[in-house]
Enzyme design. Structure first.
Site, PDB file in Angstrom:
ATOM      1  CB  CYS A  37      -0.956  -0.001   1.182  1.00 25.73           C
ATOM      2  SG  CYS A  37      -0.137  -0.205   2.760  1.00 25.73           S
ATOM      3  CG  ASP A  39       0.367   2.741   4.609  1.00 26.87           C
ATOM      4  OD1 ASP A  39       0.030   3.445   3.641  1.00 26.87           O
ATOM      5  OD2 ASP A  39      -0.435   2.239   5.416  1.00 26.87           O
ATOM      6  CB  CYS A  63      -4.570   3.667   6.279  1.00 27.74           C
ATOM      7  SG  CYS A  63      -3.975   2.239   7.175  1.00 27.74           S
ATOM      8  CB  CYS A 106      -1.594  -1.359  10.004  1.00 25.47           C
ATOM      9  SG  CYS A 106      -2.405  -0.834   8.490  1.00 25.47           S
TER      10      CYS A 106
END
Lengths: 141, 213
Positions: A37, A39, A63, A106
């Site tokens: 993603c 990140d 996010c 995450c």
């Protein structure tokens, strides 16, 4: 997908956002990313000579769950010895923040950030300190 | 083997029945769907020709008056074909798909962000935060916005260079697909592209917001 209350709370009031000076000798910096993603998470730990984490800072571009995971981790590691901090599993973060399956990566990122920051601190110290204890603990586990 | 919904004969799993030319709803990987070799380097001209040719043959309009199971096969075959074409046409999507087919995960043993790239991400994000915090319509805000616009084109240039590097290296990876080091290299370039893509997206969003403000 709805974020849990705890994620929203950390997202709105992130703890310990910011940076320490990178060249401080007692600071370990871990920069990790989630290539799926994009990140990116930076975690810095200020670690005393006794191996106890005195303070932590993070900067995360990602996010809400990634921000909440790193924010929570800065609170979690403070006051812990690095030998204990390095054993922190992402499942603790998932549980605390009620992360849904699609956001588990995450929490893995936050776990990896702790390990990377401690590894960096060890490297900067010349690998001597506390490394003697590490293999022993690994055997016990 | 699957059964053709039109003529009922057993067929190789493809998008078209070899006996009657009707569409087949086979489950196929993207390369097989388009009859292309499973390689990173691809003849884009041949890919496009094959796509148009197959699409004409299985197009749902051709089977509008057929029985339900043939109409259904046409819809499903068309969906497979389109998804496969889009995946293979784009080098980044193709690279990611190739990893998937080879049982590799992009994120596996690949959490470290290259230091120069991390620096860039943090630097650009600081710039965006600065632009966000500057009082609207102030000289400072205008100047920061101009810097971000300049940064946007710089990032695009880096992205273009990374994509070009990816395509240049496809040849090398095709020659030695089993070499672990080369697979790691492929993952590294695809990851860099992913970080850049997210960064560019954030820059675009920040510029949109600053215009709206």
């Amino acid at each position: 997908m709805a974020y849990s209350e705890k994620v929203i709370e950390h997202y709105n009031n992130p703890r310990n956002v910011g940076s320490f000076a990178k060249d401080e000798p007692n600071v370990g910096t871990g920069v990790v990313g989630a290539p799926e993603c994009g990140d990116v998470m930076k975690l810095q730990l200020k670690i005393g000579d006794d191996g106890v984490i005195e303070d932590a800072r993070f900067k995360t571009f990602g996010c809400g769950s990634a921000i909440a995971s790193s924010s929570y981790v800065t609170e979690l590691v403070k006051g812990k010895h690095i030998d204990e901090a390095i054993t922190i599993k992402n499942t603790v973060i998932v549980k605390e923040l009620n992360l849904p399956p699609v956001k588990i990566h995450c929490s893995v990122l936050a776990e990896d950030a702790i390990k990377a920051a401690i590894a960096d601190w060890r490297k900067r110290r010349g690998d001597n300190f506390a490394s003697g204890e590490q293999p022993l603990r690994a055997k016990e586990a | 083997m699957i059964e053709c919904p039109s003529c009922g004969r057993r067929q190789q799993p493809l998008l078209i029945c070899a006996d009657c030319g009707s569409p087949l709803a086979a489950t196929l990987d993207c390369f097989a769907a388009l009859g292309m070799p499973r390689k990173l380097t691809i003849d884009l001209g041949a890919l496009e020709r094959r796509y148009h040719e197959l699409s004409r043959m299985i197009h749902p309009d051709r089977f509008a008056s057929s029985v339900a199971r043939v109409r259904d096969a046409s819809l499903r075959a068309t969906a497979t074909l389109t998804r496969s074409y889009r995946t293979l046409r784009d080098p980044v999507a193709r690279g990611l798909y190739w990893l998937e087919l080879n049982g590799e995960k992009l994120a596996e043993n690949n959490k470290r962000v290259p230091p120069e790239l991390a620096e860039l991400v943090f630097e650009v994000q600081e710039q965006l935060a600065g632009m966000h915090d500057a009082p609207a319509d102030s000289d400072a805000a205008c100047e920061l916005a101009a810097q971000v616009v300049a940064r946007r084109s710089q990032l695009q240039a880096t992205m273009d260079a990374s994509r070009a590097e990816l395509e240049r290296n496809f040849v090398k990876w095709d020659q030695r697909p089993d070499e672990k080091m080369l697979t790691l290299e492929l993952k590294a370039i695809l990851s860099s592209i992913a970080y850049l893509r997210t960064l560019i997206r954030d820059v675009d969003r920040a510029l949109e917001n600053s215009k709206a403000a």
